[in-house]
Motif scaffolding. Structure first.
Motif, mmCIF file in Angstrom:
data_model
loop_
_atom_site.group_PDB
_atom_site.id
_atom_site.type_symbol
_atom_site.label_atom_id
_atom_site.label_comp_id
_atom_site.label_asym_id
_atom_site.label_seq_id
_atom_site.Cartn_x
_atom_site.Cartn_y
_atom_site.Cartn_z
ATOM 1 N N GLN A 33 -11.323 -4.907 -5.178
ATOM 2 C CA GLN A 33 -11.025 -4.734 -3.768
ATOM 3 C C GLN A 33 -9.635 -5.278 -3.474
ATOM 4 O OE1 GLN A 33 -13.048 -3.086 -1.977
ATOM 5 N NE2 GLN A 33 -12.303 -3.353 0.115
ATOM 6 N N VAL A 34 -8.918 -4.593 -2.631
ATOM 7 C CA VAL A 34 -7.562 -4.983 -2.262
ATOM 8 C C VAL A 34 -7.532 -5.249 -0.759
ATOM 9 C CG1 VAL A 34 -5.173 -4.201 -2.066
ATOM 10 C CG2 VAL A 34 -6.501 -3.677 -4.127
ATOM 11 N N GLN A 35 -6.912 -6.354 -0.383
ATOM 12 C CA GLN A 35 -6.701 -6.653 1.036
ATOM 13 C C GLN A 35 -5.214 -6.676 1.331
ATOM 14 O OE1 GLN A 35 -8.938 -10.320 1.661
ATOM 15 N NE2 GLN A 35 -10.642 -9.131 2.487
ATOM 16 N N LEU A 36 -4.853 -6.119 2.459
ATOM 17 C CA LEU A 36 -3.451 -6.022 2.855
ATOM 18 C C LEU A 36 -3.258 -6.707 4.202
ATOM 19 C CD1 LEU A 36 -3.024 -2.208 2.040
ATOM 20 C CD2 LEU A 36 -2.413 -4.144 0.579
ATOM 21 N N VAL A 37 -2.244 -7.552 4.288
ATOM 22 C CA VAL A 37 -1.962 -8.268 5.528
ATOM 23 C C VAL A 37 -0.498 -8.059 5.898
ATOM 24 C CG1 VAL A 37 -1.933 -10.490 6.691
ATOM 25 C CG2 VAL A 37 -3.723 -9.989 5.023
ATOM 26 N N GLU A 38 -0.283 -7.417 7.053
ATOM 27 C CA GLU A 38 1.074 -7.154 7.521
ATOM 28 C C GLU A 38 1.592 -8.297 8.384
ATOM 29 O OE1 GLU A 38 -1.224 -3.139 7.884
ATOM 30 O OE2 GLU A 38 -1.564 -5.257 8.387
ATOM 31 N N SER A 39 2.903 -8.435 8.418
ATOM 32 C CA SER A 39 3.556 -9.391 9.308
ATOM 33 C C SER A 39 4.961 -8.889 9.606
ATOM 34 C CB SER A 39 3.610 -10.790 8.676
ATOM 35 O OG SER A 39 4.354 -10.756 7.470
ATOM 36 N N GLY A 40 5.570 -9.484 10.638
ATOM 37 C CA GLY A 40 6.952 -9.167 10.944
ATOM 38 C C GLY A 40 7.162 -8.276 12.144
ATOM 39 N N SER A 47 -3.607 -8.792 -1.709
ATOM 40 C CA SER A 47 -4.412 -9.626 -2.594
ATOM 41 C C SER A 47 -5.366 -8.716 -3.347
ATOM 42 C CB SER A 47 -5.182 -10.674 -1.794
ATOM 43 O OG SER A 47 -6.054 -10.045 -0.876
ATOM 44 N N GLY A 48 -5.656 -9.092 -4.567
ATOM 45 C CA GLY A 48 -6.488 -8.237 -5.395
ATOM 46 C C GLY A 48 -5.637 -7.480 -6.397
ATOM 47 N N ARG A 49 -6.272 -6.543 -7.064
ATOM 48 C CA ARG A 49 -5.605 -5.839 -8.145
ATOM 49 C C ARG A 49 -4.809 -4.663 -7.592
ATOM 50 N NH1 ARG A 49 -5.799 -5.473 -13.608
ATOM 51 N NH2 ARG A 49 -5.441 -3.444 -14.548
ATOM 52 N N SER A 102 0.627 2.657 -5.858
ATOM 53 C CA SER A 102 1.688 2.928 -4.886
ATOM 54 C C SER A 102 1.370 2.162 -3.606
ATOM 55 C CB SER A 102 1.765 4.419 -4.576
ATOM 56 O OG SER A 102 2.165 5.160 -5.699
ATOM 57 N N MET A 103 2.416 1.832 -2.866
ATOM 58 C CA MET A 103 2.232 1.175 -1.562
ATOM 59 C C MET A 103 3.158 1.822 -0.553
ATOM 60 S SD MET A 103 1.739 -2.836 -2.567
ATOM 61 C CE MET A 103 1.070 -3.257 -0.948
ATOM 62 N N GLY A 104 2.795 1.691 0.698
ATOM 63 C CA GLY A 104 3.610 2.358 1.703
ATOM 64 C C GLY A 104 3.267 1.928 3.107
ATOM 65 N N TRP A 105 3.769 2.709 4.056
ATOM 66 C CA TRP A 105 3.586 2.418 5.476
ATOM 67 C C TRP A 105 3.285 3.696 6.255
ATOM 68 C CZ3 TRP A 105 3.823 -2.620 7.133
ATOM 69 C CH2 TRP A 105 4.382 -3.544 6.250
ATOM 70 N N CYS A 165 0.170 -1.014 6.658
ATOM 71 C CA CYS A 165 0.468 -1.048 5.226
ATOM 72 C C CYS A 165 -0.658 -0.338 4.482
ATOM 73 C CB CYS A 165 0.574 -2.497 4.780
ATOM 74 S SG CYS A 165 0.883 -2.736 3.021
ATOM 75 N N VAL A 166 -0.293 0.411 3.446
ATOM 76 C CA VAL A 166 -1.298 1.134 2.660
ATOM 77 C C VAL A 166 -1.047 0.925 1.172
ATOM 78 C CG1 VAL A 166 -1.736 2.904 4.399
ATOM 79 C CG2 VAL A 166 0.083 3.252 2.723
ATOM 80 N N ALA A 167 -2.121 1.058 0.406
ATOM 81 C CA ALA A 167 -2.027 0.986 -1.048
ATOM 82 C C ALA A 167 -3.003 1.999 -1.639
ATOM 83 C CB ALA A 167 -2.349 -0.415 -1.552
ATOM 84 N N GLY A 168 -2.619 2.544 -2.781
ATOM 85 C CA GLY A 168 -3.495 3.532 -3.385
ATOM 86 C C GLY A 168 -3.179 3.741 -4.843
#
Length: 123
Positions: free
Chosen positions: A1-8, A25-27, A32-35, A95-98
């Motif tokens: 499981q992946v957790q994403l935390v945005e800031s700024g 956090s996580g693997r 890929s990551m993006g917005w 924020c996204v990850a895949g």
């Protein structure tokens, strides 16, 4: 499981700049990551993405030349530098990850999403 935390996120005047960060956090190895972003009463739209290697980088036409995506794989973090901001950039930025986000512009192809951070650009 992946957790994403945005800031700024925050409030900025037109023409100004902001830098968004997304800590994962996580693997996330090889992901890929993006917005994406979503403005009030509008559909969620793709902003930018970057592959794990950094070779494949994509931007929407509306931000090309003004926004820059980057990532630090050692820190599991992706950034979005936003310059020359316009009132129409006002939105919640996600924020996204895949592992295999194809096509990158389609929200449904991304596996993980952050909670979002608000960006407001005043005229």
């Amino acid at each position: 499981q992946v957790q994403l935390v945005e800031s700024g996120g925050g409030l900025v005047q037109a023409g100004g700049s902001l830098r968004l960060s997304c800590a994962a956090s996580g693997r996330t190895f090889s992901m890929s990551m993006g917005w994406f972003r979503q403005a009030p009463r509008k559909e969620r739209e793709f902003v930018a993405s970057m592959s794990w290697s950094g070779i494949n980088i994509y931007y929407s036409d509306s931000v090309k030349g003004r926004f820059t995506i980057s990532r630090d794989n050692a820190k599991n973090t992706v950034f979005l530098q936003m310059n020359s901001l316009k009132p129409e950039d006002t939105a919640v930025y996600y924020c996204v990850a895949g592992a295999w986000a194809r096509p990158v512009t389609v929200a449904g192809t991304w596996d993980y999403w952050g909670q979002g951070t608000q960006v407001t650009v005043s005229s």
